[in-house]
Design an enzyme around this catalytic site. Structure first.
Site, mmCIF file in Angstrom:
data_model
loop_
_atom_site.group_PDB
_atom_site.id
_atom_site.type_symbol
_atom_site.label_atom_id
_atom_site.label_comp_id
_atom_site.label_asym_id
_atom_site.label_seq_id
_atom_site.Cartn_x
_atom_site.Cartn_y
_atom_site.Cartn_z
ATOM 1 N N THR A 1 -3.301 3.978 6.454
ATOM 2 C CA THR A 1 -4.265 4.930 5.909
ATOM 3 C C THR A 1 -5.645 4.574 6.426
ATOM 4 O O THR A 1 -6.076 3.425 6.320
ATOM 5 C CB THR A 1 -4.232 4.839 4.368
ATOM 6 O OG1 THR A 1 -2.963 5.307 3.943
ATOM 7 C CG2 THR A 1 -5.330 5.667 3.729
ATOM 8 N N ALA B 1 0.010 7.244 5.936
ATOM 9 C CA ALA B 1 0.728 8.009 4.927
ATOM 10 C C ALA B 1 0.112 9.402 4.788
ATOM 11 O O ALA B 1 -1.116 9.545 4.767
ATOM 12 C CB ALA B 1 0.678 7.273 3.595
ATOM 13 N N GLN C 1 4.642 9.445 8.391
ATOM 14 C CA GLN C 1 5.024 8.806 7.126
ATOM 15 C C GLN C 1 4.663 9.733 5.961
ATOM 16 O O GLN C 1 3.517 10.151 5.815
ATOM 17 C CB GLN C 1 4.310 7.464 6.933
ATOM 18 C CG GLN C 1 4.917 6.719 5.733
ATOM 19 C CD GLN C 1 4.163 5.491 5.300
ATOM 20 O OE1 GLN C 1 2.941 5.551 5.092
ATOM 21 N NE2 GLN C 1 4.848 4.382 5.154
ATOM 22 N N TYR D 1 4.098 2.956 -4.461
ATOM 23 C CA TYR D 1 3.913 4.407 -4.567
ATOM 24 C C TYR D 1 5.140 5.049 -5.234
ATOM 25 O O TYR D 1 6.084 4.350 -5.613
ATOM 26 C CB TYR D 1 3.567 4.994 -3.189
ATOM 27 C CG TYR D 1 2.225 4.434 -2.738
ATOM 28 C CD1 TYR D 1 1.057 4.823 -3.391
ATOM 29 C CD2 TYR D 1 2.137 3.455 -1.755
ATOM 30 C CE1 TYR D 1 -0.173 4.271 -3.051
ATOM 31 C CE2 TYR D 1 0.914 2.897 -1.410
ATOM 32 C CZ TYR D 1 -0.245 3.309 -2.069
ATOM 33 O OH TYR D 1 -1.453 2.748 -1.742
ATOM 34 N N GLY E 1 2.663 -9.538 8.539
ATOM 35 C CA GLY E 1 2.222 -10.891 8.838
ATOM 36 C C GLY E 1 2.643 -11.432 10.190
ATOM 37 O O GLY E 1 2.439 -12.612 10.467
HETATM 38 C C1 LIG Z 1 -6.038 -0.322 6.650
HETATM 39 C C2 LIG Z 1 -4.597 -0.360 6.207
HETATM 40 C C3 LIG Z 1 -4.012 0.789 5.694
HETATM 41 C C4 LIG Z 1 -2.647 0.796 5.334
HETATM 42 N N1 LIG Z 1 -2.066 1.969 4.927
HETATM 43 C C5 LIG Z 1 -0.715 2.044 4.792
HETATM 44 C C6 LIG Z 1 -0.043 3.291 4.635
HETATM 45 O O1 LIG Z 1 -0.666 4.373 4.632
HETATM 46 N N2 LIG Z 1 1.300 3.271 4.517
HETATM 47 C C7 LIG Z 1 2.021 2.107 4.543
HETATM 48 O O2 LIG Z 1 3.248 2.139 4.442
HETATM 49 N N3 LIG Z 1 1.408 0.921 4.704
HETATM 50 C C8 LIG Z 1 0.078 0.862 4.858
HETATM 51 N N4 LIG Z 1 -0.518 -0.336 5.145
HETATM 52 C C9 LIG Z 1 0.312 -1.532 5.301
HETATM 53 C C10 LIG Z 1 0.736 -1.719 6.755
HETATM 54 O O3 LIG Z 1 1.598 -0.671 7.182
HETATM 55 C C11 LIG Z 1 1.501 -3.030 6.911
HETATM 56 O O4 LIG Z 1 2.639 -2.975 6.103
HETATM 57 C C12 LIG Z 1 0.641 -4.236 6.514
HETATM 58 O O5 LIG Z 1 -0.653 -4.151 7.066
HETATM 59 C C13 LIG Z 1 1.295 -5.547 6.949
HETATM 60 O O6 LIG Z 1 1.411 -5.594 8.346
HETATM 61 P P1 LIG Z 1 0.409 -6.518 9.209
HETATM 62 O O7 LIG Z 1 0.516 -7.912 8.636
HETATM 63 O O8 LIG Z 1 0.912 -6.443 10.625
HETATM 64 O O9 LIG Z 1 -0.963 -5.947 9.038
HETATM 65 C C14 LIG Z 1 -1.884 -0.385 5.458
HETATM 66 C C15 LIG Z 1 -2.485 -1.534 5.961
HETATM 67 C C16 LIG Z 1 -3.805 -1.537 6.353
HETATM 68 C C17 LIG Z 1 -4.410 -2.791 6.948
#
Ligand SMILES: Cc1cc2nc3c(=O)[nH]c(=O)nc-3n(C[C@H](O)[C@H](O)[C@H](O)COP(=O)(O)O)c2cc1C
Length: 359
Positions: free
Chosen positions: A24, A55, A97, A178, A295
């Site tokens: 998002t 999303a 999504q 959600y 992560g």
């Molecule tokens: C700015 C931001 C917005 C996010 N928005 C969503 C989203 O809209 N839908 C979703 O499933 N996860 C969302 N997430 C979670 C990410 O999809 C992901 O699961 C999470 O950042 C962990 O992955 P990473 O460690 O590679 O950042 C968001 C994460 C960030 C940083």
């Protein structure tokens, strides 16, 4: 490097095993229509095997936060067409999504209507980001059985719109607290009808939505994101394994493209009964392609692929600040660090202005 190898997903071949996780960014207009900057943002990230969009609200009722996009009217569909066209022109693959936030919202951004949820249980100990600043959560309104069936249809309609808008597939956001995740958890769902009261009943909503999405978009085009051990947004399970394993087994019966599993992300010290390794515990139960998330670095992502359970690794925040993440992995280049202040809302700053590698 396995991360850079091609992968078959459904009936498509992805150019690498790297996915951009859904994020998002709150840069749609107040009508939920994405703007030209969003076309540029996704197109900049087209060297990844799979883009999963931020999303997208399936209906007005689904909205939880301001400036998040929708897929429930023609103006929104037309705007997303520009994104998918541009990504496809550059050889990318992009899934939408789909989102219903349930109780993770606030009436100030819902025309004064209370958020809806499986049960009238509000989120405690957290606040919600609204157009009028941070606010305590309200007690949501419990959905009627008929309203739940309407939401299942709304997901199907949004999936049809996504296909019309040119997306290659759909992901159900069933993670991070959600609406679908609320149905899956005893801490948010104390219903006594067919949607609560037992493992099977708590799983029913997600399975009905997934069937509806498959009906709307076809085989091998639907994925689901799950976070069995994330307790954010007051989501707790007495026993995540006894809830999510039967869910994943039931999902095996549907012709899906993938399941997308999130690692814990938050410390589990207070949850000694939660499984420590999500990919091993839940990924092994799935017959579908598994995408592992949360992560990962290049090294730990590669190590995860070597284990053989996950076939794709998705990266979230690294993609915020590195539009060319696959090239950076390939060249062992340094990564730009994301700026938390520009994650949500605003314009091009912190959105489309992160630098690419210089050739
Ligand atoms: C700015 C931001 C917005 C996010 N928005 C969503 C989203 O809209 N839908 C979703 O499933 N996860 C969302 N997430 C979670 C990410 O999809 C992901 O699961 C999470 O950042 C962990 O992955 P990473 O460690 O590679 O950042 C968001 C994460 C960030 C940083």
């Amino acid at each position: 490097m396995k991360l850079l190898n091609e992968v078959v997903l459904g009936n498509q071949t992805l150019k690498n095993a790297i996915a951009m996780a859904p994020m998002t960014r709150s840069r749609a207009n107040s009508e939920g229509v994405v703007q030209d900057l969003t076309v540029l943002y996704y197109t900049q990230r087209v060297s990844t095997g799979l883009i999963i969009t931020e999303a997208i609200n399936i209906s007005e009722q689904a909205i939880g936060s301001p400036y998040t996009p929708g897929l429930y009217n023609q103006a929104q569909i037309e705007a997303w067409k520009k994104v998918t066209q541009s990504v496809h022109d550059k050889g990318g693959v992009i899934y939408a999504q789909l989102w219903h936030t349930g109780r993770v919202g606030h009436s100030v951004d819902k025309n004064g209507n209370l958020p809806v949820a499986p049960s009238a249980i509000g989120i405690q100990g957290q606040q919600h980001f609204t157009s009028q600043g941070m606010k305590d959560y309200e007690t949501p309104r419990e959905l009627t059985n008929q309203e739940i069936k309407q939401i299942v249809k709304d997901y199907g309609q949004a999936a049809k719109h996504a296909i019309e808008a040119g997306f290659d597939g759909i992901e159900l956001h069933a993670a991070f607290g959600y609406l679908p995740n609320q149905f899956l958890s005893e801490s948010a769902n104390n219903r006594t009808d067919e949607y609560g009261g037992s493992v099977e009943n708590r799983n029913r909503f997600v399975l009905e939505v997934m069937q509806e999405l498959v009906n709307a978009s076809g085989s091998d085009k639907v994925g689901i994101k799950l976070s069995p051990t994330i307790y954010y947004n007051n989501i707790e399970n007495n026993d995540p394994e006894s809830q999510f394993k039967p869910l994943i087994e039931a999902l095996n019966e549907l012709p899906l493209a993938y399941i997308h599993l999130m690692n814990a992300m938050f410390p589990l010290d207070n949850y000694p009964h939660y499984p420590k390794n999500v990919i091993e515990t839940f990924g092994r139960v799935s017959n579908h392609l598994v995408i592992a998330n949360a992560g990962y670095t290049k090294e730990s992502g590669e190590a995860e692929l070597e284990k053989g359970i996950a076939k794709i690794i998705s990266f979230g925040s690294p993609f915020v600040s590195n539009p060319d993440l696959p090239e950076r992995f390939e060249q062992d280049a340094e990564l730009n660090q994301p700026d938390p202040a520009t994650m949500y809302g605003g314009g091009e700053k912190g959105y489309t202005d992160y630098p690419f590698l210089e050739n």
